[in-house]
Motif scaffolding. Structure first.
Motif, PDB file in Angstrom:
ATOM      1  N   UNK A 189       6.149   6.306   2.755  1.00 48.88           N
ATOM      2  CA  UNK A 189       6.569   5.179   1.941  1.00 48.88           C
ATOM      3  C   UNK A 189       5.430   4.225   1.668  1.00 48.88           C
ATOM      4  N   UNK A 190       5.755   2.939   1.674  1.00 50.13           N
ATOM      5  CA  UNK A 190       4.755   1.914   1.408  1.00 50.13           C
ATOM      6  C   UNK A 190       4.676   0.958   2.597  1.00 50.13           C
ATOM      7  N   UNK A 191       3.539   0.323   2.742  1.00 51.17           N
ATOM      8  CA  UNK A 191       3.344  -0.711   3.755  1.00 51.17           C
ATOM      9  C   UNK A 191       2.990  -2.014   3.063  1.00 51.17           C
ATOM     10  N   UNK A 192       3.595  -3.098   3.504  1.00 53.80           N
ATOM     11  CA  UNK A 192       3.306  -4.394   2.889  1.00 53.80           C
ATOM     12  C   UNK A 192       1.841  -4.760   3.048  1.00 53.80           C
ATOM     13  N   UNK A 193       1.275  -4.424   4.236  1.00 53.95           N
ATOM     14  CA  UNK A 193      -0.119  -4.763   4.487  1.00 53.95           C
ATOM     15  C   UNK A 193      -0.851  -3.619   5.162  1.00 53.95           C
ATOM     16  N   UNK A 194      -2.081  -3.428   4.766  1.00 55.53           N
ATOM     17  CA  UNK A 194      -3.009  -2.526   5.437  1.00 55.53           C
ATOM     18  C   UNK A 194      -4.302  -3.292   5.679  1.00 55.53           C
ATOM     19  N   UNK A 195      -4.793  -3.247   6.912  1.00 58.74           N
ATOM     20  CA  UNK A 195      -6.002  -3.985   7.275  1.00 58.74           C
ATOM     21  C   UNK A 195      -7.056  -3.009   7.776  1.00 58.74           C
ATOM     22  N   UNK A 196      -8.282  -3.175   7.270  1.00 60.41           N
ATOM     23  CA  UNK A 196      -9.424  -2.378   7.715  1.00 60.41           C
ATOM     24  C   UNK A 196     -10.388  -3.303   8.453  1.00 60.41           C
ATOM     25  N   UNK A 197     -10.292  -3.365   9.779  1.00 62.79           N
ATOM     26  CA  UNK A 197     -11.162  -4.281  10.537  1.00 62.79           C
ATOM     27  C   UNK A 197     -12.642  -4.018  10.261  1.00 62.79           C
ATOM     28  N   UNK A 198     -13.422  -5.104  10.212  1.00 63.93           N
ATOM     29  CA  UNK A 198     -14.843  -4.980   9.913  1.00 63.93           C
ATOM     30  C   UNK A 198     -15.614  -4.287  11.034  1.00 63.93           C
ATOM     31  N   UNK A 199     -15.227  -4.532  12.280  1.00 65.14           N
ATOM     32  CA  UNK A 199     -15.897  -3.923  13.427  1.00 65.14           C
ATOM     33  C   UNK A 199     -14.964  -3.976  14.627  1.00 65.14           C
ATOM     34  N   UNK A 200     -15.440  -3.514  15.775  1.00 63.56           N
ATOM     35  CA  UNK A 200     -14.589  -3.439  16.960  1.00 63.56           C
ATOM     36  C   UNK A 200     -14.148  -4.813  17.454  1.00 63.56           C
ATOM     37  N   UNK A 209      -3.272  14.186  11.090  1.00 64.82           N
ATOM     38  CA  UNK A 209      -2.340  14.773  12.058  1.00 64.82           C
ATOM     39  C   UNK A 209      -1.092  13.914  12.213  1.00 64.82           C
ATOM     40  N   UNK A 210      -0.668  13.275  11.115  1.00 61.73           N
ATOM     41  CA  UNK A 210       0.523  12.441  11.174  1.00 61.73           C
ATOM     42  C   UNK A 210       1.442  12.761  10.000  1.00 61.73           C
ATOM     43  N   UNK A 211       2.731  12.628  10.248  1.00 61.91           N
ATOM     44  CA  UNK A 211       3.739  12.788   9.210  1.00 61.91           C
ATOM     45  C   UNK A 211       4.440  11.451   9.057  1.00 61.91           C
ATOM     46  N   UNK A 212       4.276  10.833   7.910  1.00 65.97           N
ATOM     47  CA  UNK A 212       4.842   9.515   7.667  1.00 65.97           C
ATOM     48  C   UNK A 212       6.179   9.637   6.946  1.00 65.97           C
ATOM     49  N   UNK A 213       7.220   8.930   7.404  1.00 62.75           N
ATOM     50  CA  UNK A 213       8.516   8.970   6.722  1.00 62.75           C
ATOM     51  C   UNK A 213       8.471   8.244   5.387  1.00 62.75           C
ATOM     52  N   UNK A 214       9.487   8.474   4.584  1.00 62.62           N
ATOM     53  CA  UNK A 214       9.513   7.906   3.236  1.00 62.62           C
ATOM     54  C   UNK A 214       9.910   6.436   3.205  1.00 62.62           C
ATOM     55  N   UNK A 215      10.480   5.914   4.295  1.00 64.67           N
ATOM     56  CA  UNK A 215      10.884   4.518   4.320  1.00 64.67           C
ATOM     57  C   UNK A 215       9.657   3.601   4.342  1.00 64.67           C
ATOM     58  N   UNK A 216       9.865   2.370   3.922  1.00 65.53           N
ATOM     59  CA  UNK A 216       8.793   1.384   3.968  1.00 65.53           C
ATOM     60  C   UNK A 216       8.590   0.870   5.389  1.00 65.53           C
ATOM     61  N   UNK A 217       7.352   0.499   5.688  1.00 64.34           N
ATOM     62  CA  UNK A 217       6.986   0.068   7.035  1.00 64.34           C
ATOM     63  C   UNK A 217       6.946  -1.451   7.110  1.00 64.34           C
ATOM     64  N   UNK A 218       7.658  -2.023   8.082  1.00 64.57           N
ATOM     65  CA  UNK A 218       7.754  -3.479   8.171  1.00 64.57           C
ATOM     66  C   UNK A 218       6.738  -4.068   9.144  1.00 64.57           C
ATOM     67  N   UNK A 219       5.618  -3.402   9.294  1.00 62.41           N
ATOM     68  CA  UNK A 219       4.541  -3.915  10.128  1.00 62.41           C
ATOM     69  C   UNK A 219       3.217  -3.830   9.390  1.00 62.41           C
ATOM     70  N   UNK A 220       2.140  -3.730  10.147  1.00 66.18           N
ATOM     71  CA  UNK A 220       0.798  -3.684   9.580  1.00 66.18           C
ATOM     72  C   UNK A 220       0.150  -2.349   9.927  1.00 66.18           C
ATOM     73  N   UNK A 223       0.824  -1.202   0.000  1.00 62.98           N
ATOM     74  CA  UNK A 223       0.000   0.000   0.000  1.00 62.98           C
ATOM     75  C   UNK A 223       0.865   1.262   0.000  1.00 62.98           C
ATOM     76  N   UNK A 224       0.508   2.200  -0.866  1.00 59.81           N
ATOM     77  CA  UNK A 224       1.150   3.511  -0.892  1.00 59.81           C
ATOM     78  C   UNK A 224       0.522   4.360   0.212  1.00 59.81           C
ATOM     79  N   UNK A 225       1.299   4.694   1.243  1.00 63.57           N
ATOM     80  CA  UNK A 225       0.762   5.415   2.391  1.00 63.57           C
ATOM     81  C   UNK A 225       0.461   6.878   2.093  1.00 63.57           C
ATOM     82  N   UNK A 226       0.905   7.371   0.952  1.00 64.38           N
ATOM     83  CA  UNK A 226       0.643   8.769   0.600  1.00 64.38           C
ATOM     84  C   UNK A 226      -0.852   9.044   0.491  1.00 64.38           C
TER      85      UNK A 226
END
Length: 228
Positions: A43-54, A79-90, A31-34
């Motif tokens: 940068x980019x994240x290998x995975x992005x998850x959108x939980x269905x509910x709480x 209200x966040x500033x994301x760095x250009x490096x890729x994220x190794x989490x979710x 995922x392109x975090x931009x």
């Protein structure tokens, strides 16, 4: 708010792809975090998850923690500033947590709902108190963390309690225990407290009067922005 990270972890990829993470929510790869923050950087994240509910969010967090997988939660990214490096989490996006329950003047809203949409729903139901917050970017959850406010109104003014996930359990925190101050709250310093919703006690008001206030505030913002 910023966060730092390194390149993708091979273990993260194996764990995510080897398990049925789709049962917790919508999953996007590479995922392109931009596109998920208002500054359009990152940068980019290998995975992005959108939980269905709480409840699915709770299960997802348990899964990630039990497998020592890093995660970062965002709302609308205002209200966040994301760095250009890729994220190794979710990356976890809470936009599916957007329900509103209105009973008389008591309102429960989930953390992922955009603040402006929440205010629109309240005004349409003749419930006043938060109309001055219309136009503030971001979600309800982010607004509570920052105790956001505008035109002599704070999000905490009519708040009764906040629902959070704390240590893999859903808990309720009363307003008096949230340590609300100007642009401050207990949630800014306790990242293990993940806001999933909040209850408000509002006042009965006239819809047209509130719409007039919102329109006047919008004009003020346009006038102020013209000076910069």
């Amino acid at each position: 708010m910023t966060f730092c990270y390194s390149f993708f972890s091979f273990n993260v990829i194996i764990l995510i792809e080897g398990d049925n993470v789709q049962e917790y929510g919508e999953v996007e790869n590479n995922v392109d975090l931009k596109i998920y923050n208002t500054y359009k950087i990152g940068g980019r994240a290998k995975y992005l998850v959108k939980p269905y509910d709480k409840n699915k969010l709770l299960l997802l967090l348990k899964y990630l923690r039990s497998n020592n997988i890093k995660y970062f939660i965002i709302g609308k990214g205002s209200n966040i500033i994301l760095p250009d490096e890729n994220y190794d989490g979710v990356i976890i996006l809470l936009n599916n947590l957007n329900n509103i329950d209105i009973k008389d003047n008591m309102v429960y809203a989930e953390a992922g709902i955009p603040l402006t949409i929440l205010v629109q729903n309240l005004v349409n139901n003749n419930l006043g108190g938060l109309e001055n917050l219309s136009g503030i970017p971001g979600t309800l959850g982010g607004a509570i963390v920052q105790n956001a406010g505008c035109y002599n109104t704070l999000i905490s003014d009519y708040l009764e309690e906040v629902t959070c996930i704390i240590n893999n359990e859903i808990k309720t925190i009363k307003k008096e225990d949230c340590n609300f101050l100007y642009r401050d709250s207990i949630f800014k310093y306790n990242k293990n407290m993940i806001i999933i919703g909040a209850k408000f006690k509002l006042i009965n008001d006239d819809k047209e009067r509130m719409l007039s206030i919102i329109k006047e505030n919008m004009q003020k913002r346009k006038l102020q922005s013209s000076f910069f």
